[in-house]
Design a protein around this motif. Structure first.
Motif, short mmCIF file in Angstrom:
data_model
loop_
_atom_site.label_atom_id
_atom_site.label_comp_id
_atom_site.label_asym_id
_atom_site.label_seq_id
_atom_site.Cartn_x
_atom_site.Cartn_y
_atom_site.Cartn_z
N MET A 165 0.83 -1.21 0.00
CA MET A 165 0.00 0.00 0.00
C MET A 165 0.86 1.26 0.00
O MET A 165 0.52 2.25 -0.64
N THR A 166 1.98 1.22 0.72
CA THR A 166 2.83 2.41 0.82
C THR A 166 3.41 2.78 -0.54
O THR A 166 3.70 3.95 -0.79
N LYS A 167 3.57 1.79 -1.43
CA LYS A 167 4.07 2.09 -2.77
C LYS A 167 3.08 2.90 -3.59
O LYS A 167 3.45 3.52 -4.59
N LEU A 168 1.83 2.90 -3.17
CA LEU A 168 0.80 3.69 -3.84
C LEU A 168 0.62 5.05 -3.19
O LEU A 168 -0.30 5.79 -3.52
N GLY A 169 1.50 5.37 -2.25
CA GLY A 169 1.41 6.64 -1.57
C GLY A 169 0.39 6.67 -0.45
O GLY A 169 0.02 7.73 0.05
N VAL A 170 -0.11 5.48 -0.07
CA VAL A 170 -1.09 5.38 1.00
C VAL A 170 -0.36 5.15 2.32
O VAL A 170 0.52 4.29 2.40
N LYS A 171 -0.71 5.92 3.32
CA LYS A 171 -0.08 5.74 4.62
C LYS A 171 -0.61 4.46 5.26
O LYS A 171 -1.79 4.33 5.55
N ALA A 172 0.29 3.50 5.45
CA ALA A 172 -0.11 2.21 6.01
C ALA A 172 0.90 1.79 7.07
O ALA A 172 2.06 2.22 7.06
N ARG A 173 0.45 0.92 7.97
CA ARG A 173 1.33 0.41 9.01
C ARG A 173 2.42 -0.45 8.39
O ARG A 173 2.16 -1.26 7.51
N PRO A 290 -6.22 -4.09 12.74
CA PRO A 290 -6.86 -3.40 11.62
C PRO A 290 -6.36 -1.96 11.51
O PRO A 290 -6.13 -1.29 12.53
N GLN A 291 -6.18 -1.52 10.29
CA GLN A 291 -5.84 -0.12 10.05
C GLN A 291 -7.14 0.67 9.95
O GLN A 291 -8.08 0.26 9.27
N HIS A 292 -7.19 1.80 10.62
CA HIS A 292 -8.42 2.59 10.65
C HIS A 292 -8.70 3.18 9.27
O HIS A 292 -7.82 3.74 8.62
N GLY A 301 -7.46 -7.37 3.56
CA GLY A 301 -6.22 -8.14 3.53
C GLY A 301 -5.96 -8.78 4.88
O GLY A 301 -6.34 -8.24 5.93
N SER A 302 -5.31 -9.92 4.87
CA SER A 302 -5.12 -10.70 6.09
C SER A 302 -4.37 -9.94 7.17
O SER A 302 -4.62 -10.15 8.37
N GLU A 303 -3.43 -9.08 6.78
CA GLU A 303 -2.65 -8.36 7.78
C GLU A 303 -3.45 -7.25 8.47
O GLU A 303 -2.92 -6.54 9.32
N ASN A 304 -4.72 -7.10 8.09
CA ASN A 304 -5.60 -6.15 8.76
C ASN A 304 -6.64 -6.85 9.64
O ASN A 304 -7.66 -6.26 9.97
N ALA A 305 -6.37 -8.09 9.99
CA ALA A 305 -7.26 -8.84 10.88
C ALA A 305 -6.64 -8.94 12.27
O ALA A 305 -5.46 -9.26 12.41
N ALA A 306 -7.45 -8.67 13.27
CA ALA A 306 -6.92 -8.68 14.64
C ALA A 306 -6.79 -10.09 15.19
O ALA A 306 -5.78 -10.42 15.83
N ALA A 307 -7.77 -10.93 14.97
CA ALA A 307 -7.78 -12.26 15.60
C ALA A 307 -7.00 -13.30 14.82
O ALA A 307 -6.41 -14.20 15.40
N ASN A 308 -7.00 -13.20 13.47
CA ASN A 308 -6.38 -14.23 12.64
C ASN A 308 -5.42 -13.61 11.63
O ASN A 308 -5.28 -14.11 10.51
#
Length: 338
Positions: A165-173, A290-292, A301-308
């Motif tokens: 996402m950051t490659k698209l200029g989107v601020k992401a964790r 999760p990213q707000h 996307g899976s990296e935005n899931a809290a439990a799994n």
């Protein structure tokens, strides 16, 4: 070419496909852009053999329900027999009565049967070979640009690993993409001959080039297969396949010497999965959250899931969360308009 959609989903991995199918069922005007020439993202099966994730688990209620709804069959990972262990000195033991993935489940035909079924239902809403180059969030819309398409959408959902996402200029964790630094090899054989030797196909090696090996044979045993995760960096060597087969002979005997096929997928070299930072593997499972969402940008996307987070179930978990957020926003708009 300019087009419009109510919701644009960027990324046709499991999370993006699941979300798009939910929106499609609501008759939401949704469009999906995928940079690859196939749907599935990190889910990849060739000839029914998984080169990406392979396992479901009994607690993966979302995915098991999805598999049932799609009419797919689930079967248990083979676990009967002994594990093979190879230490740093190359000494081998075959007397360990254990199975490291004994509770795991698999999908007949490979996990791509799931993503392919979801993709097929989307029909013309899914656009392959459409790498998104830029995203601009405005007050009243999101502008999404690919090489030949400019899309105006009311909402956009990024179903991508955060580092992409950051490659698209989107601020992401900045969090690691789970398993992005790994490579996987599948060796096919006429039969799962190791089972006749009292072995379950599991192996752990401290010599490599494969560090962890498991039985990947299909449910109908039409042939046999072993798959292994490579030691980080090993898959880039030109003799990786040769050395891997030699290792399988060490571990499982001469029956492993002549595979009918050897398949390899190095995810660390896949630009639609990994960045350079992903070549450094996390030492523990990352803490995913999760990213707000912003007013018009949402994150799946899976990296935005809290439990799994990082797992297949997490991909579906994140899709469900975004679906709820979009519906809540719809309900709020209807309330304020009335």
């Amino acid at each position: 070419m300019m087009s419009r959609a109510e919701v644009a989903v960027i990324g046709a991995g499991l999370s993006g496909l699941a979300l798009a199918s939910m929106l499609q069922a609501d008759e939401t005007d949704v469009i999906v852009f995928e940079a690859r020439d196939r749907a599935g993202g990190r889910v990849l099966s060739q000839g029914g053999f998984d080169l990406g994730p392979a396992w479901l688990w009994p607690h993966n209620t979302r995915l098991l329900s999805l598999a049932r709804n799609l009419g797919l069959s689930v079967f248990a990972q083979h676990s009967a027999g002994n594990l093979v262990f190879e230490n740093e000195q190359g000494q081998i033991r075959r007397d360990l009565a254990m199975a490291t993935m004994g509770d795991a489940l698999r999908i007949e035909g490979g996990l791509s049967t799931v993503t392919n079924a979801l993709a097929q239902k989307l029909g013309s809403r899914l656009h392959l070979n459409k790498a998104v180059n830029a995203i601009e969030e405005r007050n009243d819309e999101v502008i999404i640009e690919t090489g030949d398409v400019k899309l105006m959408a009311g909402r956009a959902v990024l179903a991508l690993p955060p580092r992409l996402m950051t490659k698209l200029g989107v601020k992401a964790r900045d969090v690691p993409t789970w398993m992005a630094g790994h490579a996987k090899l599948v060796a096919r054989y006429p039969t799962p001959f190791w089972r006749e030797m009292g072995l379950n196909g599991d192996a752990i090696s401290h010599c490599g080039p494969l560090a962890e090996i498991h039985d990947a044979s299909p449910y109908d045993l039409s042939d046999g297969a072993l798959f292994g995760f490579a030691v980080p960096g090993a898959a880039s060597a030109p003799d990786f396949k040769t050395r891997s087969v030699e290792q399988l002979v060490r571990l499982f005997g001469s029956g492993a010497a002549a595979p009918t096929d050897v398949l390899v997928k190095d995810w660390s070299a896949d630009p639609f999965t990994a960045t350079g930072d992903d070549k450094t593997l996390p030492t523990t499972h990352p803490h995913y959250q999760p990213q707000h969402a912003t007013h018009r940008l949402f994150f799946a996307g899976s990296e935005n899931a809290a439990a799994n987070g990082g797992f297949l179930e997490g991909a579906f978990e994140a899709a469900e969360a975004v679906y709820r957020q979009l519906n809540e926003m719809k309900a709020w708009k209807r309330k304020t308009a009335s």
